[in-house]
Design a protein around this motif. Structure first.
Motif, PDB file in Angstrom:
ATOM      1  N   HIS A 246       0.847  -1.189   0.000  1.00  0.00           N
ATOM      2  CA  HIS A 246       0.000   0.000   0.000  1.00  0.00           C
ATOM      3  C   HIS A 246       0.883   1.239   0.000  1.00  0.00           C
ATOM      4  N   VAL A 247       0.744   2.031  -1.055  1.00  0.00           N
ATOM      5  CA  VAL A 247       1.478   3.283  -1.182  1.00  0.00           C
ATOM      6  C   VAL A 247       0.617   4.237  -1.999  1.00  0.00           C
ATOM      7  N   ASP A 248       0.696   5.537  -1.676  1.00  0.00           N
ATOM      8  CA  ASP A 248      -0.037   6.515  -2.469  1.00  0.00           C
ATOM      9  C   ASP A 248       0.561   6.566  -3.878  1.00  0.00           C
ATOM     10  N   ALA A 249      -0.182   7.117  -4.818  1.00  0.00           N
ATOM     11  CA  ALA A 249       0.275   7.191  -6.208  1.00  0.00           C
ATOM     12  C   ALA A 249       1.615   7.926  -6.291  1.00  0.00           C
ATOM     13  N   ILE A 250       2.562   7.325  -6.990  1.00  0.00           N
ATOM     14  CA  ILE A 250       3.894   7.909  -7.140  1.00  0.00           C
ATOM     15  C   ILE A 250       4.023   8.429  -8.567  1.00  0.00           C
ATOM     16  N   LYS A 251       4.064   9.769  -8.703  1.00  0.00           N
ATOM     17  CA  LYS A 251       4.159  10.360 -10.032  1.00  0.00           C
ATOM     18  C   LYS A 251       5.291  11.372 -10.144  1.00  0.00           C
ATOM     19  N   THR A 252       6.070  11.529  -9.055  1.00  0.00           N
ATOM     20  CA  THR A 252       7.217  12.432  -9.072  1.00  0.00           C
ATOM     21  C   THR A 252       8.388  11.730  -8.396  1.00  0.00           C
ATOM     22  N   THR A 253       9.568  12.345  -8.514  1.00  0.00           N
ATOM     23  CA  THR A 253      10.721  11.808  -7.805  1.00  0.00           C
ATOM     24  C   THR A 253      10.619  12.193  -6.333  1.00  0.00           C
ATOM     25  N   GLY A 254      11.303  11.461  -5.477  1.00  0.00           N
ATOM     26  CA  GLY A 254      11.294  11.774  -4.060  1.00  0.00           C
ATOM     27  C   GLY A 254      11.126  10.531  -3.208  1.00  0.00           C
ATOM     28  N   ASP A 255      10.889  10.735  -1.922  1.00  0.00           N
ATOM     29  CA  ASP A 255      10.715   9.646  -0.966  1.00  0.00           C
ATOM     30  C   ASP A 255       9.235   9.486  -0.634  1.00  0.00           C
ATOM     31  N   PHE A 256       8.772   8.243  -0.597  1.00  0.00           N
ATOM     32  CA  PHE A 256       7.379   7.938  -0.306  1.00  0.00           C
ATOM     33  C   PHE A 256       7.331   6.798   0.707  1.00  0.00           C
ATOM     34  N   SER A 257       6.484   6.944   1.729  1.00  0.00           N
ATOM     35  CA  SER A 257       6.361   5.867   2.707  1.00  0.00           C
ATOM     36  C   SER A 257       5.376   4.829   2.179  1.00  0.00           C
TER      37      SER A 257
END
Length: 149
Positions: free
Chosen positions: A118-129
């Motif tokens: 489960h992760v929110d939509a990733i559409k940019t560079t960076g860090d995501f939990s």
């Protein structure tokens, strides 16, 4: 004709029960789907021994998968997974990062199913939990770091 029939599940079926459970379902559902698919068989008085055997096997498998889930949690918890992706000049991705890509990136730590991430939509560079459900009671948190290719 009986409207409901008792059946014994041979495998876990979503929204019905687990292996070895005795359930009552509509006769047509049992006759046309559960029994032909091998998911259940008709209940009888002599099946009590089979029920206990299936439930014992299910408990043993749950214990083994729980131990595997704890080991996987220890390997995954707190890690940072780097995923290279093509980006535009503004820093946005061409497309997005799917759960399948994240699961493949986690492979060195532990094998997980993509649908359990489960992760929110990733559409940019960076860090995501992100969180992965390893067992109904066990989940692990980690970070997905998207970098420009």
């Amino acid at each position: 004709m009986a409207k409901e029939t008792k059946v014994i599940l041979t495998t876990s079926v979503a929204d019905l029960g687990h292996s070895g459970d005795v359930i009552e379902v509509k006769s047509g559902f049992a006759r046309n789907y559960l029994i032909p698919q091998g998911l259940a068989f008709a209940w009888s008085k002599g099946a009590a021994g089979q029920i206990e055997t299936m439930q014992r096997a299910r408990r043993a498998q749950a214990l083994a998968t729980r131990e595997d889930a704890v080991a996987a949690k220890n390997a995954i918890e707190g890690t940072v997974v780097e995923i290279p992706a093509k980006v535009s000049e503004s820093g946005k991705l061409f497309g997005s990062i799917s759960n399948e890509v994240i699961a493949a990136a986690l492979k060195p730590q532990a094998t997980v199913q993509a649908k359990s991430i489960h992760v929110d939509a990733i559409k940019t560079t960076g860090d995501f939990s992100a969180t992965v459900a390893l067992h109904p009671e066990i989940s692990a948190n980690f970070t997905v770091k998207v970098i420009a290719e």
